[in-house]
Design a protein around this motif. Structure first.
Motif, PDB file in Angstrom:
ATOM      1  N   ILE A 168       0.960  -1.249   0.005  1.00  0.00           N
ATOM      2  CA  ILE A 168       0.110   0.028  -0.112  1.00  0.00           C
ATOM      3  C   ILE A 168       0.861   1.200   0.140  1.00  0.00           C
ATOM      4  CG2 ILE A 168      -1.832   1.157   1.471  1.00  0.00           C
ATOM      5  CD1 ILE A 168      -2.689  -1.598   2.287  1.00  0.00           C
ATOM      6  N   LYS A 169       2.173   1.111   0.880  1.00  0.00           N
ATOM      7  CA  LYS A 169       2.810   2.333   0.914  1.00  0.00           C
ATOM      8  C   LYS A 169       3.423   2.680  -0.466  1.00  0.00           C
ATOM      9  CE  LYS A 169       4.948   2.912   5.316  1.00  0.00           C
ATOM     10  NZ  LYS A 169       5.818   2.006   6.245  1.00  0.00           N
ATOM     11  N   ASN A 170       3.677   1.513  -1.231  1.00  0.00           N
ATOM     12  CA  ASN A 170       4.310   1.606  -2.578  1.00  0.00           C
ATOM     13  C   ASN A 170       3.328   1.931  -3.843  1.00  0.00           C
ATOM     14  OD1 ASN A 170       6.947   1.212  -1.624  1.00  0.00           O
ATOM     15  ND2 ASN A 170       6.796  -1.051  -1.811  1.00  0.00           N
ATOM     16  N   GLY A 171       1.786   2.078  -3.184  1.00  0.00           N
ATOM     17  CA  GLY A 171       1.211   2.736  -4.366  1.00  0.00           C
ATOM     18  C   GLY A 171      -0.054   1.621  -4.801  1.00  0.00           C
ATOM     19  N   LEU A 172       0.056   0.351  -4.279  1.00  0.00           N
ATOM     20  CA  LEU A 172      -1.008  -0.577  -4.638  1.00  0.00           C
ATOM     21  C   LEU A 172      -2.228   0.069  -3.990  1.00  0.00           C
ATOM     22  CD1 LEU A 172      -1.367  -3.719  -5.779  1.00  0.00           C
ATOM     23  CD2 LEU A 172      -1.603  -4.076  -3.368  1.00  0.00           C
ATOM     24  N   LYS A 173      -3.233  -0.034  -4.958  1.00  0.00           N
ATOM     25  CA  LYS A 173      -4.592   0.637  -4.700  1.00  0.00           C
ATOM     26  C   LYS A 173      -5.542  -0.716  -4.329  1.00  0.00           C
ATOM     27  CE  LYS A 173      -4.528   5.235  -6.316  1.00  0.00           C
ATOM     28  NZ  LYS A 173      -2.964   5.477  -6.537  1.00  0.00           N
ATOM     29  N   PHE A 174      -6.493  -0.420  -3.538  1.00  0.00           N
ATOM     30  CA  PHE A 174      -7.495  -1.571  -3.203  1.00  0.00           C
ATOM     31  C   PHE A 174      -8.885  -0.924  -3.758  1.00  0.00           C
ATOM     32  CE2 PHE A 174      -5.845  -4.777  -0.178  1.00  0.00           C
ATOM     33  CZ  PHE A 174      -4.656  -4.601  -0.118  1.00  0.00           C
ATOM     34  N   ILE A 175      -9.488  -1.957  -4.112  1.00  0.00           N
ATOM     35  CA  ILE A 175     -10.833  -1.483  -4.706  1.00  0.00           C
ATOM     36  C   ILE A 175     -11.900  -2.424  -3.847  1.00  0.00           C
ATOM     37  CG2 ILE A 175     -12.702  -1.603  -6.401  1.00  0.00           C
ATOM     38  CD1 ILE A 175      -9.964  -2.571  -8.143  1.00  0.00           C
ATOM     39  N   THR A 176     -13.236  -1.588  -3.241  1.00  0.00           N
ATOM     40  CA  THR A 176     -13.983  -2.317  -2.286  1.00  0.00           C
ATOM     41  C   THR A 176     -15.340  -1.818  -2.898  1.00  0.00           C
ATOM     42  OG1 THR A 176     -14.733  -2.873  -0.346  1.00  0.00           O
ATOM     43  CG2 THR A 176     -14.193  -0.555  -0.774  1.00  0.00           C
ATOM     44  N   HIS A 177     -16.251  -2.579  -3.046  1.00  0.00           N
ATOM     45  CA  HIS A 177     -17.976  -2.319  -3.441  1.00  0.00           C
ATOM     46  C   HIS A 177     -18.558  -1.988  -2.098  1.00  0.00           C
ATOM     47  CE1 HIS A 177     -17.769  -6.385  -2.480  1.00  0.00           C
ATOM     48  NE2 HIS A 177     -19.362  -6.425  -2.495  1.00  0.00           N
ATOM     49  N   ILE A 178     -17.913  -2.128  -0.876  1.00  0.00           N
ATOM     50  CA  ILE A 178     -18.850  -1.946  -0.003  1.00  0.00           C
ATOM     51  C   ILE A 178     -18.281  -0.530   1.107  1.00  0.00           C
ATOM     52  CG2 ILE A 178     -19.163  -3.010   2.720  1.00  0.00           C
ATOM     53  CD1 ILE A 178     -20.237  -4.590   0.348  1.00  0.00           C
ATOM     54  N   PRO A 179     -19.133   0.298   1.477  1.00  0.00           N
ATOM     55  CA  PRO A 179     -20.398   0.234   1.388  1.00  0.00           C
ATOM     56  C   PRO A 179     -21.001   0.750   0.105  1.00  0.00           C
ATOM     57  CG  PRO A 179     -19.829   2.115   2.606  1.00  0.00           C
ATOM     58  CD  PRO A 179     -18.603   1.336   2.301  1.00  0.00           C
ATOM     59  N   TYR A 180     -19.903   1.449  -0.924  1.00  0.00           N
ATOM     60  CA  TYR A 180     -20.249   1.574  -2.401  1.00  0.00           C
ATOM     61  C   TYR A 180     -18.998   1.535  -3.033  1.00  0.00           C
ATOM     62  CZ  TYR A 180     -18.495   6.095  -0.789  1.00  0.00           C
ATOM     63  OH  TYR A 180     -17.535   6.938   0.135  1.00  0.00           O
ATOM     64  N   PRO A 181     -18.730   1.267  -4.348  1.00  0.00           N
ATOM     65  CA  PRO A 181     -17.749   1.052  -5.052  1.00  0.00           C
ATOM     66  C   PRO A 181     -16.572   2.266  -4.788  1.00  0.00           C
ATOM     67  CG  PRO A 181     -19.454   0.220  -6.108  1.00  0.00           C
ATOM     68  CD  PRO A 181     -20.144   1.044  -5.087  1.00  0.00           C
ATOM     69  N   LYS A 182     -15.433   1.881  -4.744  1.00  0.00           N
ATOM     70  CA  LYS A 182     -14.520   3.050  -4.490  1.00  0.00           C
ATOM     71  C   LYS A 182     -13.091   2.528  -4.309  1.00  0.00           C
ATOM     72  CE  LYS A 182     -15.029   3.174   0.543  1.00  0.00           C
ATOM     73  NZ  LYS A 182     -15.197   3.915   1.798  1.00  0.00           N
TER      74      LYS A 182
END
Ligand code: TMP
Length: 397
Positions: A380-394
């Motif tokens: 995460i520190k190196n820029g990896l991004k997480f996608i979640t759909h909870i509680p809304y997609p972001k």
């Protein structure tokens, strides 16, 4: 009256990971239409399609309770509490899985009931008395003959998987001692609606309980809730402490009414609330697809983290295939090298370097967000991004 409020489209059986990519068909009974209903009288929310238990819970069941630190800790803490507060001579767990709870008790003080033979084998091997059978009146009779009664009957994330709740509670009532206690925990309908986690619905989750519905249900069997705890597990669960109505010595906590009041305030007793949820679900699908398609256009790669049954609902409802999410990863031996049912995305064995090969992570196990993000903080520190759909997609970083 039973009223439909949501259609999640054609879905495969959630926990049936495929050995190789296959096109599933409705004709062969591999896909079914997932519709969700609200009972305006009992307030119980349930799915329409009932798959025979033998087809879902057999000797190849891939879900293991002890695969996450979060669940192991939750069971350990509860065991301590049960021993301190209730001091049971004998506790029976319905759906003991791989023993995540019962292993915290002395062998002579617990009985496991687990119809999935591959899981029952684990606790048996560790010396715990385990009936590899479905929970029903025959089994309760058999256990009663041997032990007379049990002091606590516990069940986590299992009763909502059993279609015939009448038999479940009749059998519990038969075996439970006069002042015995039932503790059940399952995902909370209120949390599901608040978080818009429509992926709590799949073939195994026949019901999604609210305190309102559980109260109504128990009333039919001479049981009542005397305490409720809100848990963060499984995306927000409720733990119900239940007793016979005739056992007056055990006082009823203010927390029971508080929960029911919260649920009424949110509108869980009204059909309109569920219609709104259905609109939010559709919006969630559109927005998630927008995010994934944008990433695809940028030629970046996404890894699904946690090949959960919930993710199977999301993939099939949103029509997400390997063009959008290249692979999934999971630590569960039974899932590794298999394919996500319906969408044929390969599940890779988790190793600490796996994230190097991807630009984004889709949180299939969003209910373990904290545990996973803590584990992967270097990326995460190196820029990896997480996608979640909870509680809304972001995107989260
Ligand atoms: P569940 O949401 O149905 O409990 O399933 C969680 C899945 O996620 C289970 O297959 C184990 C997997 N998992 C990982 O692979 N790595 C992790 O760090 C965690 C917390 C879960």
């Amino acid at each position: 009256m039973i009223k439909k409020f949501l259609n999640l489209g054609l879905q495969p059986l959630a926990n049936q990971y495929q050995k190789k990519p296959v096109k599933l068909s409705v004709e062969k009974g591999q896909l079914y239409n997932l519709n969700i209903f609200f009972n305006t009288k009992s307030k119980l929310v349930s799915i329409s399609k009932r798959i025979p238990s033998e087809k879902m819970f057999n000797s190849k069941y891939p879900y293991r309770s002890s695969m996450s630190h979060t669940m192991r800790t939750s069971f350990k803490n509860l065991s301590k509490k049960i021993k301190k507060k209730f001091k049971p001579n004998l506790l029976l767990e319905i759906g003991s899985n791989d023993g995540a709870l019962i292993k915290n008790f002395k062998k002579e003080n617990v009985i496991g009931v687990e119809p999935c033979k591959n899981l029952a084998r684990i606790t048996k091997k560790n010396g715990y008395l385990t009936y590899d059978k479905y929970w029903n009146f025959d089994l309760a009779t058999k256990i009663k003959k041997k032990f007379n009664s049990v002091d606590i009957i516990y069940s986590a994330n299992t009763l909502t998987h059993i279609s015939d709740l009448n038999t479940v509670f009749k059998s519990i009532k038969y075996l439970l001692s006069e002042n015995g206690i039932i503790i059940i925990e399952d995902p909370s309908l209120l949390e599901c609606l608040k978080k818009n986690s429509y992926d709590q619905f799949y073939n195994e989750h026949i019901y999604l309980f609210s305190a309102i519905a559980v109260k109504n249900l128990l009333n039919n069997f001479g049981f009542e809730i005397f305490d409720i705890e809100n848990l963060s597990t499984h995306g927000g669960s409720l733990r119900y402490y239940i007793k016979r109505t005739s056992y007056k010595k055990q006082k009823i906590s203010y927390r029971v009414n508080n929960q029911i009041k919260k649920e009424i305030k949110f509108g869980l007793h009204k059909f309109e609330t569920y219609k709104k949820f259905s609109i939010n679900t559709l919006r969630s699908k559109k927005n998630l697809l927008q995010i994934l398609n944008k990433i695809k256009k940028d030629k970046k790669k996404i890894l699904g983290y946690g090949a959960t049954a919930k993710a199977v609902t999301v993939l099939n409802y949103c029509n997400i295939d390997k063009d959008l999410i290249s692979n999934f990863t999971d630590t569960t031996p039974e899932k590794i090298d298999n394919y996500m049912p319906g969408k044929n995305i390969k599940i890779l064995r988790y190793n600490k370097d796996i994230l190097k090969n991807y630009d984004y992570v889709f949180l299939g196990a969003w209910n373990f967000k904290k545990e996973i993000m803590r584990k992967e903080k270097k990326y995460i520190k190196n820029g990896l991004k997480f996608i979640t759909h909870i509680p809304y997609p972001k995107l989260i970083n």
